[in-house]
Each structure stands twice: as C-alpha cells, then as structure tokens.
Write an enzyme that holds these catalytic residues in place. Sequence first.
Site, PDB file in Angstrom:
ATOM      1  N   LYS A 223       0.846  -1.204   0.000  1.00  0.00           N
ATOM      2  CA  LYS A 223       0.000   0.000   0.000  1.00  0.00           C
ATOM      3  C   LYS A 223       0.878   1.250   0.000  1.00  0.00           C
ATOM      4  O   LYS A 223       2.043   1.215   0.410  1.00  0.00           O
ATOM      5  CB  LYS A 223      -0.916  -0.022   1.231  1.00  0.00           C
ATOM      6  N   ARG A 263      -3.691 -10.083   4.131  1.00  0.00           N
ATOM      7  CA  ARG A 263      -3.862 -10.215   2.670  1.00  0.00           C
ATOM      8  C   ARG A 263      -2.593  -9.666   2.019  1.00  0.00           C
ATOM      9  O   ARG A 263      -2.280  -8.486   2.178  1.00  0.00           O
ATOM     10  CB  ARG A 263      -5.094  -9.405   2.250  1.00  0.00           C
TER      11      ARG A 263
HETATM   12  N1  PMM Z   1      -6.994  -4.043  -0.573  1.00  0.00           N
HETATM   13  C1  PMM Z   1      -7.094  -4.140  -1.893  1.00  0.00           C
HETATM   14  C2  PMM Z   1      -8.033  -5.000  -2.493  1.00  0.00           C
HETATM   15  N2  PMM Z   1      -8.828  -5.779  -1.724  1.00  0.00           N
HETATM   16  N3  PMM Z   1      -9.537  -6.491   0.400  1.00  0.00           N
HETATM   17  C3  PMM Z   1      -9.468  -6.397   1.728  1.00  0.00           C
HETATM   18  N4  PMM Z   1     -10.286  -7.145   2.494  1.00  0.00           N
HETATM   19  N5  PMM Z   1      -8.592  -5.549   2.349  1.00  0.00           N
HETATM   20  C4  PMM Z   1      -7.748  -4.760   1.646  1.00  0.00           C
HETATM   21  O1  PMM Z   1      -6.981  -3.992   2.258  1.00  0.00           O
HETATM   22  C5  PMM Z   1      -7.803  -4.819   0.224  1.00  0.00           C
HETATM   23  C6  PMM Z   1      -8.733  -5.707  -0.373  1.00  0.00           C
HETATM   24  C7  PMM Z   1      -6.236  -3.286  -2.765  1.00  0.00           C
HETATM   25  O2  PMM Z   1      -5.007  -3.870  -2.974  1.00  0.00           O
HETATM   26  P1  PMM Z   1      -4.491  -4.540  -4.361  1.00  0.00           P
HETATM   27  O3  PMM Z   1      -5.050  -3.731  -5.496  1.00  0.00           O
HETATM   28  O4  PMM Z   1      -3.050  -4.459  -4.223  1.00  0.00           O
HETATM   29  O5  PMM Z   1      -4.967  -5.963  -4.387  1.00  0.00           O
END
Ligand code: PMM
Length: 307
Positions: A223, A263
């Site tokens: 992030k 995650r």
């Molecule tokens: N962050 C992203 C996408 N999905 N789901 C949950 N539960 N928590 C998160 O912090 C989250 C998510 C964005 O990250 P990416 O685009 O790198 O996958």
Amino acid sequence: MTSAVVPGLPEPGRCLVMGVVNVTPDSFSDGGAWFDQEKAIRHGLDLVAEGADIVDVGGESTRPGAQRVSLEEELRRVVPVIEALSAEDVPVSVDTMRAEVAEAAVAAGARLVNDVSGGLADPDMPRVVAAARVPYVVMHWRGHSHDMQTRAVYADVVREVREELLHRVSAVLDEGVDPSLIVLDPGLGFAKSPKAGHNWALLAHLDALTSTGYPVLVGASRKSFLTSLLAEPDGTRRPFAECDDATVATTALAAAEGAWCVRVHRVRANVDAVRVAAAFRAARPAHRPADENAAADGRADAGSDGR
Ligand code: PMM
C-alpha cells in the site's frame, strides 16, 4: 492464546495468510501480471505451494482513481479462475463489491466473500451473502476509488473507522448475515491518507477492532503508506513491488496484535512472519518478569543447559 476461527476456512492456529490474485490489467500493486487466466490460475497454485491459506481472486482494480469495470467483464475475469482453483481444493475468496459476482463466485466454489465496500456499493450484497452462508469480509470504505481519497478526513481515525464498521455490521446483521461469519477489515489505503498517518494509527490500534470479538483481516501489502514511508530522501517513492519486506514487517505486527488474517501479494515470507508472531503470542501468557522467574524456580532466564 487461541486464534479466531472462521467457519469453513483453514484453522492453522495462527494468523492466516491470504495470497492475492488480481485478474486485472491495472491493479496498482501488481500491474496486470495475472490478467491472463491461465497465468492467474498458475499464480494461485504457486501461492498455495508457498503456504497461502486462502487465495483472494479479484477482477476489479480498487487503486485510487480507478474506474469501474462492467459486471460482465468482472464475471468473465474471475469465475473461471475461481472454478479452476476450487477444483484443486484451494480455499478461494472473491474480492468483489457486486452481489451478482459474489453469487456466481460462490457457485463456482468460493468460500469467502471479500467486499471492500462492506455492503455499501451494492445493497443486494448482504442478502446474497446471508443466503450463501459463507464468511463475509466487511471492510471500512467511504466511497468508490475514483474519488475516495477526498473522503480521507477524520477527527479520530481509529474511533471513526471502528464506529463506521460496527454500523455496517449491524446493517448486514439486519439483512440476515450470521454474526459468526463476519470478518472486519480497517481498509488500509481506502479513504486513508498516508500523509495524515491514518494507516499507521489503525495498525497501531488494531485492538480497537480485535476487541469487538470479530476476526480481523489486514491488507497492508504494497500500500502507498509503505511506498511513501520508504521513499528516497528526494521524495521518490519506493516502487510497489519493492515494498514486500516492509509488508512482512506489518504482517508480523498485525499478527502479534491478534489479526485473524493478512492479505498479501508475496506469500512465503509472510507465512514465516505469522509463524514468528504465533510463537511470540504463545510465549506471552507464560511470561513472568525475570526476577519473578528467579524467585519461582531458582533461575533467571536460563538456557536449556542451565547457563
Ligand atoms: N486491498 C485491496 C483490495 N482488496 N480487500 C481487503 N479485504 N482488504 C484490503 O486492504 C484490500 C482488499 C487493494 O489492494 P491490491 O489492489 O493491491 O490488491
């Protein structure tokens, strides 16, 4: 100290590791690497081989500024990948804000619905999740990606995120979602300002969420609060993919604070980190100050050979 348990998902007795498979051309953190379906399936299996407990499959980028994809396109991206991974017995979660995608994903074998909008983006979502009787991640969210960062305004981010999440929880409970299937997520990076320190405050006060009794999922991986933390002296941000070591550090901290799951994009080192945190947590109740130990059994912090 026992870890939270979510029905239908692995129970390794430690914080779980969810590996990310973004079947998107434009995700901010892994830039389209897994857009091809065969590659996405292969990547999901690789993540499991590295120790992922769950594989999170998403077909819509939520990077700040992203525009939405159509329902048809999202279904086309995720359903075959979920089917293929589920056929290999991989515990799959679907990362979607759409009830129709969640329904199709569960029919294809998904065991968890990961809704970054906490049921706000699609009013049908809580009802669909309740009927499917699968675990449901309710993430803190204040609006779609195209303008979410304008909503990163808080007087007390920890208190407000907790209150807004509990408000969402009562809304989804009213729609029939089983409380034992709810997972909370502070939504790091979503309407949170790296400059204002919102993400760090939420990580540092994870107990504000774990104390609710609901399992907590943390998504810190790659992030922008990490890319900005690790910026060069001239302000150049560290590229997303070069923030994996910092992600591992956040994993250790979150798991030590009692997160149910993290995650992440890279799995192996994060699995090591949750194992470290589990050992750390397990040692906590046994801890007594050294002088108490000495008084209790005649030794102070002795090694196995008594030295
Ligand atoms: N962050 C992203 C996408 N999905 N789901 C949950 N539960 N928590 C998160 O912090 C989250 C998510 C964005 O990250 P990416 O685009 O790198 O996958």
